[in-house]
Design a protein around this motif. Structure first.
Motif, PDB file in Angstrom:
ATOM      1  N   THR A   1      22.679  47.333  48.150  1.00 21.22           N
ATOM      2  CA  THR A   1      21.592  47.161  47.183  1.00 21.22           C
ATOM      3  C   THR A   1      20.875  45.832  47.372  1.00 21.22           C
ATOM      4  O   THR A   1      19.650  45.754  47.245  1.00 21.22           O
ATOM      5  CB  THR A   1      22.115  47.264  45.740  1.00 21.22           C
ATOM      6  OG1 THR A   1      23.241  46.385  45.569  1.00 21.22           O
ATOM      7  CG2 THR A   1      22.544  48.678  45.419  1.00 21.22           C
TER       8      THR A   1
ATOM      9  N   ASP B   1      28.314  51.098  41.054  1.00 21.63           N
ATOM     10  CA  ASP B   1      28.916  49.772  41.196  1.00 21.63           C
ATOM     11  C   ASP B   1      30.169  49.873  42.055  1.00 21.63           C
ATOM     12  O   ASP B   1      31.213  50.347  41.602  1.00 21.63           O
ATOM     13  CB  ASP B   1      29.250  49.210  39.818  1.00 21.63           C
ATOM     14  CG  ASP B   1      29.731  47.761  39.882  1.00 21.63           C
ATOM     15  OD1 ASP B   1      29.908  47.244  40.995  1.00 21.63           O
ATOM     16  OD2 ASP B   1      29.928  47.161  38.813  1.00 21.63           O
ATOM     17  N   SER B   2      30.072  49.424  43.302  1.00 24.15           N
ATOM     18  CA  SER B   2      31.225  49.520  44.204  1.00 24.15           C
ATOM     19  C   SER B   2      32.331  48.540  43.828  1.00 24.15           C
ATOM     20  O   SER B   2      33.481  48.705  44.246  1.00 24.15           O
ATOM     21  CB  SER B   2      30.784  49.263  45.650  1.00 24.15           C
ATOM     22  OG  SER B   2      30.176  47.996  45.778  1.00 24.15           O
ATOM     23  N   ASP B   3      32.007  47.514  43.044  1.00 24.94           N
ATOM     24  CA  ASP B   3      33.011  46.517  42.680  1.00 24.94           C
ATOM     25  C   ASP B   3      34.077  47.067  41.734  1.00 24.94           C
ATOM     26  O   ASP B   3      35.173  46.503  41.639  1.00 24.94           O
ATOM     27  CB  ASP B   3      32.341  45.303  42.033  1.00 24.94           C
ATOM     28  CG  ASP B   3      31.498  44.509  43.022  1.00 24.94           C
ATOM     29  OD1 ASP B   3      31.762  44.625  44.228  1.00 24.94           O
ATOM     30  OD2 ASP B   3      30.580  43.789  42.579  1.00 24.94           O
TER      31      ASP B   3
ATOM     32  N   GLY C   1      27.463  47.405  46.751  1.00 21.61           N
ATOM     33  CA  GLY C   1      27.162  46.052  46.317  1.00 21.61           C
ATOM     34  C   GLY C   1      26.456  45.253  47.393  1.00 21.61           C
ATOM     35  O   GLY C   1      25.613  44.401  47.100  1.00 21.61           O
TER      36      GLY C   1
END
Length: 495
Positions: A269, A177-179, A266
């Protein structure tokens, strides 16, 4: 060197009369356990701050990272063209050399990186790594090679999805999860830099949410060494998850200077999911042209703060059908507050095609909610802006207004400015360099089509809008300007 404390620990004595032996032992036990716990916590904190080694992580992820070699047929050279720059004192010498080559097509090779995302052979890389390639060969860490086919590409995010066929399940890596990635976290990059084969570099996340040039950019910036050939390779977090795809570097000499960029997972994907399902991307399309709301624009239209996306034009499409107008400020989209144009574009693009969404706009000092059914961006790139009914004054004149010399459009002016016959408005013939209009970027050749969010065709229309703004206590007037056909709102101070 560790600095020693000037405060020495006090010696602990056990009063023989007041403390029994069992109690003393219990006290020492508690003390020892406390010291041990403190040391354990300190070691854990140190481990979190700086990994002792990246070896275990590198060993874990290496089998899923691949080298990519592409082959392309290009036209052959028939002479020494391009050996020296044009105008060089050696140009005549090289041009007089015999031609070296028969002009036959030849093969050109390029190198890049990628990573496996499923055991059945799906591989992610950059679009620019494989673009135009006739053959794509994938080299795995264990030493074997497999040919690959292109499933789909997306130039907007520079992502490509490949597929290889293997008799045995392939080792793959998951996306993270890049967030939730924070600036300062450790990351590892792996790939094929400068064609040297599998190589690992490590660093930290130095910035997030970088925008380079694309509409959907969301880059993670890192100081982990990234060089040519690393393109398409993965950027890992310390859990062995891919949080970015290494795409670009900032460098004056072509080599790594510690400023590299990886497209956030994010974004990747969502693109990969669509490429797997459709072989192409399918992004939502609202059908408006927009610009950011500045402080002076917000003041001119009565907004409390400079936020949202100001609509400058509404061509034929979903927004026009739903009733959105030029001059509306989009405050929220599908229940999410709109901070600026970049945020709106990303939100719309990530929304399902055909979905009906609620759009909250600010119009004429009030808010209004409209229901818009999104179209597909990929099929609407050539949309032509709608034009209004022409209205040309019978007696053209010119006058200086707000530091600008303006004149109604005539057929002659339309021809000079290469405007369509239906274009209407006031053309700017000159701008006083000391005026607020010049400071805001207005120049000769600009066409004013609206003032105060109302159309203008004659100088009297503009003067009426100026007086109306002054009567309302406004400090500036919002103008809709077209330059080379592109619309832009400008708030000009009232003098």
């Amino acid at each position: 060197m560790k600095k020693e404390s000037s405060v020495k620990p006090q010696a602990i004595t056990l009063p023989q009369k007041s403390l029994t032996a069992p109690a003393a032992l219990r006290g020492l036990t508690v003390l020892v356990l406390g010291v041990a716990l403190f040391l354990a916590q300190a070691m854990m904190a140190a481990a979190r701050g700086a990994p002792e080694s990246f070896a275990d992580l590198a060993e874990q992820i290496s089998p899923s990272v691949v080298n990519i070699t592409t082959s392309t047929v290009v036209a052959g050279r028939t002479g020494p063209q391009g050996v020296v720059p044009e105008g060089s004192p050696f140009e005549d010498f090289f041009n007089n050399l015999p031609n070296g080559g028969d002009g036959a097509p030849r093969r050109s090779s390029a190198l890049g990186s990628g990573f496996v995302i499923s055991e059945d052979g799906y591989i992610v890389t950059n679009n620019h790594v494989i673009e135009g390639a006739d053959e794509i060969m994938i080299e795995f860490f264990e030493g074997f090679e497999l040919p690959a086919e292109v499933i789909g590409t997306d130039k907007n995010t520079d992502i490509a999805l490949l597929k290889v066929e293997s008799d045995a399940p392939l080792k793959f890596v998951p996306f993270g999860d890049s967030d939730i990635v924070r600036v300062g976290e450790w990351v590892m990059a792996m790939g094929n830099p400068l064609g040297q084969g599998f190589s690992v570099s490590a660093g930290i996340v130095s910035a997030r949410n970088r925008a380079l040039s694309g509409t959907y950019d969301d880059y993670i910036q890192t100081d982990a060494a990234i060089n040519r050939g690393n393109s398409g390779g993965p950027l890992f977090n310390m859990n062995g998850e891919v949080i970015g795809v290494n795409t670009a570097i900032l460098s004056p000499n072509g080599g790594s200077i510690g400023i590299g960029f990886a497209m956030a997972s994010g974004v990747v994907t969502r693109v990969v999911d669509q490429l797997q399902e459709f072989g192409e991307t399918r992004r939502g399309w609202l059908g408006v042209r927009i610009q950011d709301v500045t402080e002076d624009v917000a003041e001119a239209i009565g907004l409390e703060k400079a936020s949202g996306a100001l609509i400058t034009d509404v061509p034929d499409g979903p927004a026009k059908e739903a009733g959105l107008l030029a001059g509306d400020v989009i405050m929220s989209f599908d229940g999410v507050e709109v901070g600026d144009t970049r945020g709106l574009v990303k939100k719309v693009g990530n929304t399902e095609v055909g979905k009906a969404v609620r759009v909250l706009v600010h119009r004429d000092g009030k808010t209004q909610t409209l229901l818009v059914t999104l179209g597909r961006r990929e099929t609407a790139e050539g949309a032509v802006p709608a034009v209004a009914t022409p209205a040309e004054p019978e007696a053209p004149a010119e006058k200086e207004v707000l530091g600008m010399t303006v004149s109604p459009l005539t057929d002659e002016l339309r021809e000079q400015l290469e405007l369509p016959e239906t274009a209407q408005g006031l053309v700017v013939k000159a701008v006083d360099e000391a005026s607020a209009a010049f400071e805001k970027g207005l120049r000769a050749g600009d066409v004013i089509t609206e003032a105060g969010q109302q159309k203008v065709a004659e100088i009297a229309d503009l003067e009426a809008r100026i007086q109306s703004a002054k009567d309302s206590g406004r400090k500036s007037l919002l103008l809709l300007i077209r330059r080379a056909g592109e619309p832009r709102f400008v708030a000009v101070a009232l003098q």
